[in-house]
Design a protein around this motif. Sequence first.
Motif, mmCIF file in Angstrom:
data_model
loop_
_atom_site.group_PDB
_atom_site.id
_atom_site.type_symbol
_atom_site.label_atom_id
_atom_site.label_comp_id
_atom_site.label_asym_id
_atom_site.label_seq_id
_atom_site.Cartn_x
_atom_site.Cartn_y
_atom_site.Cartn_z
ATOM 1 N N ARG A 32 0.854 -1.181 0.000
ATOM 2 C CA ARG A 32 0.000 0.000 0.000
ATOM 3 C C ARG A 32 0.895 1.237 0.000
ATOM 4 N N ASP A 88 -2.621 3.909 6.970
ATOM 5 C CA ASP A 88 -3.820 4.665 7.330
ATOM 6 C C ASP A 88 -3.590 5.467 8.614
ATOM 7 N N VAL A 103 -2.822 -2.754 6.744
ATOM 8 C CA VAL A 103 -4.061 -3.509 6.784
ATOM 9 C C VAL A 103 -4.119 -4.126 8.180
ATOM 10 N N ASP A 104 -5.292 -4.392 8.660
ATOM 11 C CA ASP A 104 -5.455 -5.024 9.974
ATOM 12 C C ASP A 104 -4.792 -6.404 9.911
ATOM 13 N N LYS A 109 -11.146 -7.022 -2.054
ATOM 14 C CA LYS A 109 -12.155 -6.200 -2.760
ATOM 15 C C LYS A 109 -13.523 -6.316 -2.088
ATOM 16 N N GLY A 140 -14.032 -6.561 0.948
ATOM 17 C CA GLY A 140 -14.048 -5.896 2.254
ATOM 18 C C GLY A 140 -13.624 -6.773 3.413
ATOM 19 N N GLY A 155 -11.113 -5.381 5.736
ATOM 20 C CA GLY A 155 -11.436 -4.075 6.295
ATOM 21 C C GLY A 155 -11.264 -2.983 5.255
ATOM 22 N N ALA A 156 -11.445 -1.753 5.721
ATOM 23 C CA ALA A 156 -11.347 -0.607 4.817
ATOM 24 C C ALA A 156 -9.970 -0.543 4.168
ATOM 25 N N GLY A 157 -8.931 -0.871 4.938
ATOM 26 C CA GLY A 157 -7.566 -0.818 4.418
ATOM 27 C C GLY A 157 -7.362 -1.746 3.237
ATOM 28 N N ARG A 212 -9.182 -2.238 0.843
ATOM 29 C CA ARG A 212 -9.629 -1.631 -0.420
ATOM 30 C C ARG A 212 -8.638 -0.592 -0.935
ATOM 31 N N GLU A 213 -7.644 -0.259 -0.106
ATOM 32 C CA GLU A 213 -6.628 0.713 -0.516
ATOM 33 C C GLU A 213 -5.338 0.049 -0.975
#
Lengths: 132, 132, 132, 132, 132, 132
Positions: free
Chosen positions: B40, B44, B50-51, B100, B102, B105-107, B109-110
């Motif tokens: 990434r 974040d 990412v988690d 993709k 989810g 988590g939100a991360g 998707r980044e």
Amino acid sequence: MFSVTVRDHMMVAHSFRGEVFGPAQQLHGATFLVDATFRRAEVDADGIVVDIALASEQLKEVVSQFNLRNLDDEPTLAGLNTTTEVLAKVIADRLAEQAKAGALGAGGRELAGITVTLHESHIAWASYERSL
Amino acid sequence: MFSVTVRDHMMVAHSFRGEVFGPAQQLHGATFLVDATFRRAEVDADGIVVDIALASEQLKEVVSQFNLRNLDDEPTLAGLNTTTEVLAKVIADRLAEQAKAGALGAGGRELAGITVTLHESHIAWASYERSL
Amino acid sequence: MFSVTVRDHMMVAHSFRGEVFGPAQQLHGATFLVDATFRRAEVDADGIVVDIALASEQLKEVVSQFNLRNLDDEPTLAGLNTTTEVLAKVIADRLAEQAKAGALGAGGRELAGITVTLHESHIAWASYERSL
Amino acid sequence: MFSVTVRDHMMVAHSFRGEVFGPAQQLHGATFLVDATFRRAEVDADGIVVDIALASEQLKEVVSQFNLRNLDDEPTLAGLNTTTEVLAKVIADRLAEQAKAGALGAGGRELAGITVTLHESHIAWASYERSL
Amino acid sequence: MFSVTVRDHMMVAHSFRGEVFGPAQQLHGATFLVDATFRRAEVDADGIVVDIALASEQLKEVVSQFNLRNLDDEPTLAGLNTTTEVLAKVIADRLAEQAKAGALGAGGRELAGITVTLHESHIAWASYERSL
Amino acid sequence: MFSVTVRDHMMVAHSFRGEVFGPAQQLHGATFLVDATFRRAEVDADGIVVDIALASEQLKEVVSQFNLRNLDDEPTLAGLNTTTEVLAKVIADRLAEQAKAGALGAGGRELAGITVTLHESHIAWASYERSL
């Protein structure tokens, strides 16, 4: 492209802020194996990317700013969640400053980039890669 | 660029079709150490790519689709030679779908990309790298 | 003599009391890779020393009593310097109690001994070996 | 992008010319773990990057040109400081020639690149990456 | 029984005398990872087998007697085939002398034994174990 | 006491009989890293425990009896649950027979014992130790 990597380690306490961290919000600790990779398009006349003795010394210098401490109390890390990712960047950036300042010798000024990988265990690690 | 890697493993039977494989055309097996790397551009607000708990969980979820099985009998792998290279791609693609959807988590998707490395022994491994 | 070993890990904060520890008297931390070895003169009728699933589970159970904590605050460790050596003994003794209590299955009661090795880094580790 | 890596090793004597090397200007030696990585955009119809048996064989062929020798006396290395970086390039270039000559099979001619990493110890390694 | 192990390494040239060694009769070299294990029945009042800082220092002291040298020219090794086995014994014996001389602190005089393991590659190593 | 260890590996399919094995009762597989340790009270006149070239060769000979096969179909393993523990004993016993038959050279007849360790993954391994 050539690269040279040296490994050192640090043993630190820290805690994280944020619900995503679950029980790691508690004060805990880690041994981080710290691998610093120095990249360069060509080797110099001696056949090296960078003086490996200087590279090891400079990595130890950075790592010893954190080793055997509680990172939650480090003024230079204030406001940061000292995740493996973030610490990789902090260390890479400090090494980059040292390279620019000449602490890695003349070769250090010819580097294309630095990557720092921190192993937090045998099953998890993180890297930060930057150009110079 | 940041990355985080988590390791899991799976113990599978399989065989290969094709003369190039020689005696590996017979039914045999492997322990694959499976390293999933999530890349990434930036971390974040929590300081993470990412988690890592979710990443480990999702990797285990994918790996357990194969663990302790005979891959020659897996419908979702039908028609594939389950080489180390091919399995690296299968796992990377499944992780990409989960990201993709989810599940990371939100991360997730980044993410810029995913690399999966499978170690089949202490002297051989293969990787598949893809963008997201 | 047969043995089976399973590996887990824990990430803890702690500090030491005593001048011999130098800067490690400060609060710091470690990732300990924890290897638990179970020894037995003969394997059972199934061909195993001990049920490896139970062994892994029981090791995780012990390790999770410490994982993601500050050992300086653990009541069960009060008064101990939680050195790598001492922690190896604490974990071996807890596993021994579990084995005697039947938590490792029938095989656990046939064990000749347990060894626990804690790796504090890639260049230092400690072991405690005991009979049962 | 796919890749496959095979590992071999060599045990050599050598010395370096240049003040930067300090005591390593004396005749000394090293075990180099040699990891050769072959990269390719797609796998072939068999699901492989390259025939791993051929890749291992060819790597052994190159490594045995140096194994159990004093590199200071090798005519093909005359005039070179045989640093870890330089040796990584020498090996990568020889593998590249072999790939082009067909010694890695048809797949070897489809390779996008080769990376060779030499580990000189558990705390230092170097890589050379090239395209094909 | 408790033990503590510290790791260092040395990079040496050498050759062997004797037909059994085949091509290793030629001058070649090795990186030896050197693991020194100190065994003791009980830990001391600080909870340690031996002061790990002293142990690391003393191991480095012994290893640096050989590091970056040609062992064929070392007067203290004259007449010896410096095989991995023999070097393990030489290092263990030197550490034992240091322990007896007090260089490992008071704890060093309580040691039950020392084991030294030398890894010559990822696929071969040798040990020498002695009492004190 | 001296020892020398050599490592090889094998990639096999197998299944287990017995409820204790849970899902491992299904046909699956493993890469076993196989470490064979040869112990001897003293080294010989050449300074070795055993000819390491012969030791590696003999280990490969044993391992290749299983490599790339389905152990459920091996007549010499009929009736055995081929657990990691059991395979360690099978290999140790075959090496012991070879040593007694002279396949490890004169040194092989002076061995005090053999230990075989099989790593089934990065988090689990088993050993069998026997005298000679």
